[in-house]
Write a protein that holds these residues in place. Structure first.
Motif, mmCIF file in Angstrom:
data_model
loop_
_atom_site.group_PDB
_atom_site.id
_atom_site.type_symbol
_atom_site.label_atom_id
_atom_site.label_comp_id
_atom_site.label_asym_id
_atom_site.label_seq_id
_atom_site.Cartn_x
_atom_site.Cartn_y
_atom_site.Cartn_z
ATOM 1 N N CYS A 63 11.115 38.844 48.682
ATOM 2 C CA CYS A 63 12.520 39.256 48.866
ATOM 3 C C CYS A 63 12.972 39.980 47.599
ATOM 4 O O CYS A 63 13.599 39.378 46.707
ATOM 5 C CB CYS A 63 13.424 38.049 49.090
ATOM 6 S SG CYS A 63 12.893 37.002 50.428
ATOM 7 N N GLY A 64 12.661 41.255 47.515
ATOM 8 C CA GLY A 64 12.985 42.024 46.319
ATOM 9 C C GLY A 64 14.464 41.938 45.962
ATOM 10 O O GLY A 64 14.832 41.850 44.785
ATOM 11 N N ALA A 65 15.331 41.953 46.989
ATOM 12 C CA ALA A 65 16.783 41.926 46.739
ATOM 13 C C ALA A 65 17.212 40.607 46.113
ATOM 14 O O ALA A 65 18.276 40.522 45.506
ATOM 15 C CB ALA A 65 17.542 42.155 48.040
ATOM 16 N N LEU A 66 16.394 39.568 46.279
ATOM 17 C CA LEU A 66 16.760 38.252 45.737
ATOM 18 C C LEU A 66 16.005 37.941 44.452
ATOM 19 O O LEU A 66 16.165 36.855 43.885
ATOM 20 C CB LEU A 66 16.473 37.153 46.780
ATOM 21 C CG LEU A 66 17.133 37.305 48.150
ATOM 22 C CD1 LEU A 66 16.885 36.068 48.997
ATOM 23 C CD2 LEU A 66 18.627 37.571 48.023
ATOM 24 N N GLU A 67 15.189 38.887 44.003
ATOM 25 C CA GLU A 67 14.405 38.616 42.795
ATOM 26 C C GLU A 67 15.237 38.969 41.552
ATOM 27 O O GLU A 67 15.057 40.011 40.926
ATOM 28 C CB GLU A 67 13.100 39.394 42.828
ATOM 29 C CG GLU A 67 12.082 38.796 41.869
ATOM 30 C CD GLU A 67 10.801 39.598 41.825
ATOM 31 O OE1 GLU A 67 9.881 39.275 42.589
ATOM 32 O OE2 GLU A 67 10.742 40.576 41.057
ATOM 33 N N VAL A 68 16.167 38.084 41.245
ATOM 34 C CA VAL A 68 17.086 38.275 40.114
ATOM 35 C C VAL A 68 16.910 37.057 39.202
ATOM 36 O O VAL A 68 17.535 36.016 39.409
ATOM 37 C CB VAL A 68 18.551 38.401 40.608
ATOM 38 C CG1 VAL A 68 19.482 38.670 39.439
ATOM 39 C CG2 VAL A 68 18.684 39.498 41.660
ATOM 40 N N PRO A 69 16.031 37.155 38.199
ATOM 41 C CA PRO A 69 15.683 35.962 37.419
ATOM 42 C C PRO A 69 16.806 35.432 36.533
ATOM 43 O O PRO A 69 16.822 34.245 36.218
ATOM 44 C CB PRO A 69 14.500 36.432 36.566
ATOM 45 C CG PRO A 69 14.518 37.911 36.595
ATOM 46 C CD PRO A 69 15.220 38.325 37.849
ATOM 47 N N ASN A 70 17.730 36.305 36.144
ATOM 48 C CA ASN A 70 18.797 35.865 35.238
ATOM 49 C C ASN A 70 20.126 36.363 35.799
ATOM 50 O O ASN A 70 20.717 37.309 35.291
ATOM 51 C CB ASN A 70 18.518 36.458 33.845
ATOM 52 C CG ASN A 70 19.387 35.843 32.783
ATOM 53 O OD1 ASN A 70 20.079 34.845 33.017
ATOM 54 N ND2 ASN A 70 19.378 36.447 31.612
ATOM 55 N N PRO A 71 20.597 35.731 36.871
ATOM 56 C CA PRO A 71 21.736 36.287 37.615
ATOM 57 C C PRO A 71 23.033 36.357 36.809
ATOM 58 O O PRO A 71 23.467 35.345 36.239
ATOM 59 C CB PRO A 71 21.893 35.336 38.808
ATOM 60 C CG PRO A 71 21.105 34.131 38.481
ATOM 61 C CD PRO A 71 20.088 34.482 37.453
ATOM 62 N N THR A 117 18.098 45.970 42.040
ATOM 63 C CA THR A 117 16.843 45.610 42.714
ATOM 64 C C THR A 117 16.536 46.636 43.810
ATOM 65 O O THR A 117 15.432 46.685 44.306
ATOM 66 C CB THR A 117 16.940 44.205 43.342
ATOM 67 O OG1 THR A 117 18.125 44.147 44.135
ATOM 68 C CG2 THR A 117 16.985 43.111 42.293
ATOM 69 N N GLY A 118 17.502 47.412 44.206
ATOM 70 C CA GLY A 118 17.243 48.472 45.191
ATOM 71 C C GLY A 118 18.396 48.756 46.130
ATOM 72 O O GLY A 118 18.926 49.871 46.174
ATOM 73 N N ASP A 171 8.853 50.398 34.767
ATOM 74 C CA ASP A 171 7.695 49.521 34.994
ATOM 75 C C ASP A 171 8.116 48.073 34.876
ATOM 76 O O ASP A 171 8.779 47.709 33.900
ATOM 77 C CB ASP A 171 6.641 49.790 33.893
ATOM 78 C CG ASP A 171 5.539 50.673 34.431
ATOM 79 O OD1 ASP A 171 5.506 50.886 35.660
ATOM 80 O OD2 ASP A 171 4.733 51.155 33.613
ATOM 81 N N GLY A 172 7.723 47.266 35.829
ATOM 82 C CA GLY A 172 8.010 45.838 35.723
ATOM 83 C C GLY A 172 9.022 45.370 36.745
ATOM 84 O O GLY A 172 9.074 45.873 37.862
ATOM 85 N N ARG A 173 9.837 44.414 36.336
ATOM 86 C CA ARG A 173 10.766 43.766 37.264
ATOM 87 C C ARG A 173 12.218 44.016 36.833
ATOM 88 O O ARG A 173 12.458 44.806 35.936
ATOM 89 C CB ARG A 173 10.422 42.288 37.365
ATOM 90 C CG ARG A 173 9.038 42.128 37.997
ATOM 91 C CD ARG A 173 8.590 40.728 38.175
ATOM 92 N NE ARG A 173 7.261 40.709 38.770
ATOM 93 C CZ ARG A 173 7.008 40.493 40.058
ATOM 94 N NH1 ARG A 173 7.980 40.255 40.899
ATOM 95 N NH2 ARG A 173 5.765 40.507 40.506
ATOM 96 N N LEU A 174 13.156 43.347 37.487
ATOM 97 C CA LEU A 174 14.569 43.683 37.267
ATOM 98 C C LEU A 174 14.973 43.618 35.790
ATOM 99 O O LEU A 174 15.689 44.496 35.306
ATOM 100 C CB LEU A 174 15.479 42.777 38.103
ATOM 101 C CG LEU A 174 16.968 43.088 37.961
ATOM 102 C CD1 LEU A 174 17.313 44.482 38.491
ATOM 103 C CD2 LEU A 174 17.834 42.039 38.655
ATOM 104 N N ASP A 175 14.504 42.594 35.061
ATOM 105 C CA ASP A 175 14.912 42.466 33.657
ATOM 106 C C ASP A 175 14.514 43.694 32.839
ATOM 107 O O ASP A 175 15.219 44.088 31.914
ATOM 108 C CB ASP A 175 14.304 41.206 33.032
ATOM 109 C CG ASP A 175 15.124 39.968 33.382
ATOM 110 O OD1 ASP A 175 16.204 40.127 33.984
ATOM 111 O OD2 ASP A 175 14.673 38.843 33.070
ATOM 112 N N PRO A 211 13.445 48.582 39.167
ATOM 113 C CA PRO A 211 12.083 48.200 38.787
ATOM 114 C C PRO A 211 11.079 48.896 39.705
ATOM 115 O O PRO A 211 11.408 49.223 40.853
ATOM 116 C CB PRO A 211 12.065 46.689 39.005
ATOM 117 C CG PRO A 211 13.152 46.413 39.974
ATOM 118 C CD PRO A 211 14.178 47.489 39.818
ATOM 119 N N SER A 212 9.861 49.089 39.221
ATOM 120 C CA SER A 212 8.868 49.798 40.031
ATOM 121 C C SER A 212 8.612 49.090 41.357
ATOM 122 O O SER A 212 8.236 49.721 42.336
ATOM 123 C CB SER A 212 7.565 49.975 39.248
ATOM 124 O OG SER A 212 7.260 48.788 38.559
#
Ligand SMILES: N[C@@H](CCOP(=O)(O)O)C(=O)O
Length: 401
Positions: A303-311, A140-141, A185-189, A163-164
């Protein structure tokens, strides 16, 4: 791999199967569970006094003071003296939360400004000890920045998939450390998918993804030893830890277990994990009494660091809070940003938005009657406030302040 004397190897947290550390990083080949370092605790002669050394005179600084319960010896460490972060008194927060004491374990004071430095130091040290030249991870960064930094120090190439939406600071510093960065492009997944495609083709990339390398959460456990030492081995009544993938809370629970089993203290402290309401798969699973977290369909939090949809550590994190008698709490993004601003205004402390999620979570726990008026509550600030300065300030501006 050069190891410490008591290090045994890796055990699967789910099925209990044992593996040699030299088999390399990965999940349990039998059941897909998380692998966890194990030690011959009986062979260790540790006491409260044995940790109380002067870092300036015998070279044991930061997380390496706990080297007997780490897999890699200090002589093989890739280190910037991560750890030894302060435990700062927050009296106004204590008043507001109506508890005896609030202490902020300020992990923002680490070399790259996050809790992730503890696990990055250990994972890069283990990778170096295994002869790796290249390390790779999706991130996530913050952990990407930490790994890029330690890889640079070890003269390794790092390959980070972010992710971007990862923060400018993280992306800039991965570049500055000379890391090879893929902005997906997109999110963590989406970043994880791109990482997995590449890692499947590259045998020379040593994976440092959390819970694929067993050493990221192992590094995190040192924060628990440290905070007990700072409290003169008096157990706090609660520790609240911001949680995305589950690295931090899994590590803290292991530290709590070890400190009890080594006889350093008699009990474990209740651990509470805090997530944002915009992406709270572990909180949802905790409330449902489930053993694993289901993927969060529409992750969206500041909270980008916490945006983990499938931990990857969902199961381990749930076990961590349950076995310590703690819990799980989610806070709203606006509350989290307001809390970051309040902590800066009332205490002078700079917390990133993930750290502020722990404080906002503590408010919710206090309202729910989880704390007593004499309790000592420790909040983990996982990242320095200046990583999220733009976000926190934008909230002030939106409120016309
Ligand atoms: N390390 C994160 C916060 C929490 O993530 P987790 O994987 O330890 O649950 C950060 O970058 O602040």
């Amino acid at each position: 791999m050069q190891t410490t004397d008591a290090f045994n190897g890796l055990d699967c947290l789910d099925c209990g199967a044992s593996f040699d550390a030299a088999d390399g990083p990965g999940r349990c080949p039998d059941c897909g569970g998380v692998l966890d370092p194990t030690y011959d605790y009986e062979s260790l002669d540790l006491s409260r006094e044995s940790f109380a050394r002067d870092p300036l005179t015998d070279g044991h600084a930061g997380i390496w003071r706990y080297a007997p319960v780490l897999p890699v010896p200090q002589s093989a460490a890739v280190t910037m003296d991560e750890g030894s972060t302060p435990l700062v008194e927050a009296p106004r927060l204590a008043e507001e939360l109506e508890v005896g004491r609030v202490l902020v374990k300020d992990e923002g004071r680490n070399p790259t400004g996050t809790f992730d430095d503890r696990g990055a130091a250990l994972a890069v040290s283990a990778a170096a000890a295994q002869g790796a030249t290249d390390v790779a991870l999706p991130s996530t960064g913050n952990d990407g920045q930490a790994i890029a930094s330690y890889a640079a120090r070890a003269d390794m190439e790092s390959h980070t998939f972010v992710p971007s939406r990862a923060s400018f600071v993280n992306k800039a510093m991965i570049n500055v450390h000379g890391g090879d960065m893929y902005v997906v492009d997109g999110r963590l997944d989406d970043a994880i998918e791109a990482y997995e495609d590449v890692i499947a083709e590259r045998d020379d990339y040593h994976p440092l993804r959390a819970f694929v390398t067993p050493y990221r959460h192992e590094g995190a456990k040192t924060a628990y030893y440290e905070l007990l030492e700072q409290l003169d081995w008096e157990l706090p009544d609660a520790v609240v830890c911001p949680t995305g993938d589950g690295v931090g809370v899994t590590g803290l629970a292991k530290g709590a277990r070890e400190c009890r089993d080594l006889g350093l203290v008699e009990e474990t402290t209740p651990l509470y994990l805090a997530q944002s309401e915009g992406c709270a798969p572990i909180v949802e699973a905790f409330e449902a009494g489930a053993e694993t977290a289901e993927p969060w369909e529409y992750p969206d939090t500041v909270c980008g660091a916490l945006e983990v949809p499938n931990p990857a550590g969902g199961r381990a994190a749930l076990r961590a809070v349950r076995e310590t008698g703690g819990g799980a709490v989610a806070a709203d993004d606006q509350d989290i940003m307001d809390t970051a601003a309040t902590v800066a205004l009332h205490e002078g402390l700079e917390a990133g938005v993930a750290g502020a999620a722990a404080a906002a979570g503590a408010w919710a726990l206090s309202r729910a009657g989880e704390f007593g008026t004499d309790d000592t509550v420790v909040l983990l600030n996982t990242a320095a406030g200046n990583k999220d300065a733009d976000l926190i300030r934008s909230r002030l501006m939106a409120k016309g302040m």
